[in-house]
Motif scaffolding. Structure first.
Motif, PDB file in Angstrom:
ATOM      1  N   THR A 112       0.919  -2.091   0.148  1.00 47.68           N
ATOM      2  CA  THR A 112      -0.329  -0.088   0.081  1.00 47.68           C
ATOM      3  C   THR A 112       1.012   1.175  -0.102  1.00 47.68           C
ATOM      4  O   THR A 112       2.166   1.920  -0.481  1.00 47.68           O
ATOM      5  N   VAL A 113       0.624   2.263  -0.262  1.00 49.18           N
ATOM      6  CA  VAL A 113       0.777   3.583  -0.403  1.00 49.18           C
ATOM      7  C   VAL A 113       1.619   3.975   0.846  1.00 49.18           C
ATOM      8  O   VAL A 113       2.468   4.112   1.302  1.00 49.18           O
ATOM      9  N   GLN A 114       0.631   3.285   1.909  1.00 45.42           N
ATOM     10  CA  GLN A 114       1.326   3.158   3.564  1.00 45.42           C
ATOM     11  C   GLN A 114       2.385   2.744   3.899  1.00 45.42           C
ATOM     12  O   GLN A 114       3.399   3.423   4.028  1.00 45.42           O
ATOM     13  N   LYS A 157       1.251  22.043   4.864  1.00 46.73           N
ATOM     14  CA  LYS A 157       2.098  22.436   2.762  1.00 46.73           C
ATOM     15  C   LYS A 157       1.113  21.544   2.382  1.00 46.73           C
ATOM     16  O   LYS A 157       0.406  20.941   1.185  1.00 46.73           O
ATOM     17  N   ALA A 158       0.851  19.632   2.835  1.00 49.80           N
ATOM     18  CA  ALA A 158       0.608  18.741   2.154  1.00 49.80           C
ATOM     19  C   ALA A 158      -1.026  18.934   1.830  1.00 49.80           C
ATOM     20  O   ALA A 158      -1.769  18.179   1.146  1.00 49.80           O
ATOM     21  N   MET A 159      -1.607  18.919   3.760  1.00 50.05           N
ATOM     22  CA  MET A 159      -2.703  19.182   3.079  1.00 50.05           C
ATOM     23  C   MET A 159      -3.506  20.020   2.418  1.00 50.05           C
ATOM     24  O   MET A 159      -4.248  19.903   1.071  1.00 50.05           O
ATOM     25  N   LYS A 191      -4.787  11.886   2.154  1.00 53.96           N
ATOM     26  CA  LYS A 191      -4.379  11.265   3.313  1.00 53.96           C
ATOM     27  C   LYS A 191      -5.173   9.624   3.868  1.00 53.96           C
ATOM     28  O   LYS A 191      -3.988   9.125   3.789  1.00 53.96           O
ATOM     29  N   ASN A 192      -6.583  10.567   4.414  1.00 55.08           N
ATOM     30  CA  ASN A 192      -7.455   8.633   4.833  1.00 55.08           C
ATOM     31  C   ASN A 192      -7.106   8.153   3.753  1.00 55.08           C
ATOM     32  O   ASN A 192      -8.201   6.795   4.348  1.00 55.08           O
ATOM     33  N   ARG A 193      -6.697   8.068   2.633  1.00 54.96           N
ATOM     34  CA  ARG A 193      -6.432   6.334   1.362  1.00 54.96           C
ATOM     35  C   ARG A 193      -5.333   6.365   1.470  1.00 54.96           C
ATOM     36  O   ARG A 193      -5.123   4.781   0.661  1.00 54.96           O
ATOM     37  N   ASP A 203       2.275  12.543   7.082  1.00 55.85           N
ATOM     38  CA  ASP A 203       1.293  13.940   7.581  1.00 55.85           C
ATOM     39  C   ASP A 203       2.048  15.455   6.255  1.00 55.85           C
ATOM     40  O   ASP A 203       0.833  15.915   6.441  1.00 55.85           O
ATOM     41  N   ARG A 204       3.189  14.847   6.233  1.00 54.74           N
ATOM     42  CA  ARG A 204       3.845  16.026   5.276  1.00 54.74           C
ATOM     43  C   ARG A 204       4.249  15.293   3.804  1.00 54.74           C
ATOM     44  O   ARG A 204       4.444  16.107   3.534  1.00 54.74           O
TER      45      ARG A 204
END
Lengths: 66, 268
Positions: A17-19, B186-188, A43-45, A30-31
């Motif tokens: 997976t990406v994660q 930035k990522a958000m 991000k949640n995927r 997160d970054r």
């Protein structure tokens, strides 16, 4: 299987997976902004986006300052 | 005989003198600039001389400002730039400098968003003045931009950008600039904007702290609609402060990437 990460070919186990890839690369989710075959991955995927043979992934890990 | 008066081409009768031209077009001018030099004595004009007549304290009209920018820009550039709308997310060291560069070249419309106030510690790199401490950055910036080019339309959003509102605030932009400070923000923004219905490209920045070589700051393509400016690694933190020169280098990389995108050219 082979996928392209930031323009470079990379060998990964099937079902990665990406994660999981971010963890391998020691990147902080997160970054990170991730683009999978031309589409942004929210991000949640990250955890349920499974990479497949021939996929293209662009990963940007941001550092602070602006 | 053709001469340039305040950047406009005009025809004058051969033998016309500098002061005759002034008396004909702007007798109240108190500054006569002839081919780049202020002159106090009259002299004959030759073809293609450039004359600028200024009345101190008087603002050029919108039409004069337009002519001035058109004369300074390559043909075809001004129309594209003037018709453009550019979003700027964050009005700190990057955003304030990007906004000023884009206002100076006459980008028609800017949408600037920030939740912060001007603090004394910002003045080492951000485009604010000491008498603006305590003002919302977006208000201070709007004021500063109006002093540079009052004919640029500046819309401000004073508040936090979130995954829910970012695409709405910047729905109409042709290009968006990411100019935040914190890496997760930035990522958000990248996720929120590039995942939205907008088809506009985004120019983000990462790695511009400290006083490392300016030449390590680059512009590169990092996705189908994402361009990234910076050295990719110089994070702001203890021992690596944010300083006007390198932040300015990165900001102007971003502004130039925006300009190239508006002109249909690849920024990289």
């Amino acid at each position: 299987m082979k996928i392209t990460v930031n323009g470079k070919s990379r060998e990964l186990a099937a079902g990665t997976t990406v994660q999981a890839l971010l963890a391998t690369l020691q990147m902080d989710a997160d970054r990170v902004a991730a683009e999978h075959n031309g589409s942004i991955v929210p991000k949640n995927r990250f955890a349920d986006t499974i990479l497949a043979e021939g996929d293209s992934l662009e990963l940007v890990q941001f550092v602070g300052g602006g | 005989m053709r001469v340039f008066l305040n950047e406009n081409v005009i025809e004058v009768v051969p033998g016309t003198s500098l002061f005759q031209l002034r008396d004909q077009y702007r007798p109240d001018a108190d500054l006569v600039i002839f081919n780049g030099f202020p002159l106090k004595e009259d002299r004959p004009l030759a073809a293609d001389d450039r004359v600028v007549l200024i009345r101190r304290g008087e603002q050029p009209s919108a039409a004069e400002m337009e002519a001035l920018l058109m004369a300074r820009h390559t043909p075809g550039v001004h129309e594209k730039v003037r018709g453009a709308c550019v979003g700027i997310a964050g009005a700190g060291g990057l955003g304030s400098a990007v906004a000023i560069a884009l206002a100076r070249i006459g980008v028609g419309r800017l949408v600037v968003a920030d939740f912060d106030l001007v603090e004394p510690s910002n003045l080492n790199r951000q485009q604010y003045f000491i008498d603006q401490i305590g003002l919302p950055k977006v208000e201070a910036l709007q004021h500063n931009l109006a002093r540079i080019n009052p004919y640029v339309q500046v819309e401000i959003f004073f508040g936090r950008l979130t995954p829910d509102n970012s695409a709405i605030v910047f729905a109409e932009v042709d290009v968006l600039v990411e100019a935040f400070d914190l890496p997760d923000q930035k990522a958000m923004l990248v996720e929120a904007f590039l995942g939205s219905a907008s088809a506009a490209p985004l120019v983000a920045a990462s790695g511009l702290a400290g006083h490392g070589p300016a030449n390590t700051v680059v512009t590169r393509r990092a996705g189908s609609r994402l361009y990234l400016v910076g050295d990719g690694c110089s994070a702001a933190g203890p021992g690596a402060g944010l300083m006007a020169p390198r932040v300015g280098v990165a900001a102007h990389h971003q502004a130039n990437a925006v300009l190239r995108l508006l002109l249909g050219e690849e920024p990289e």
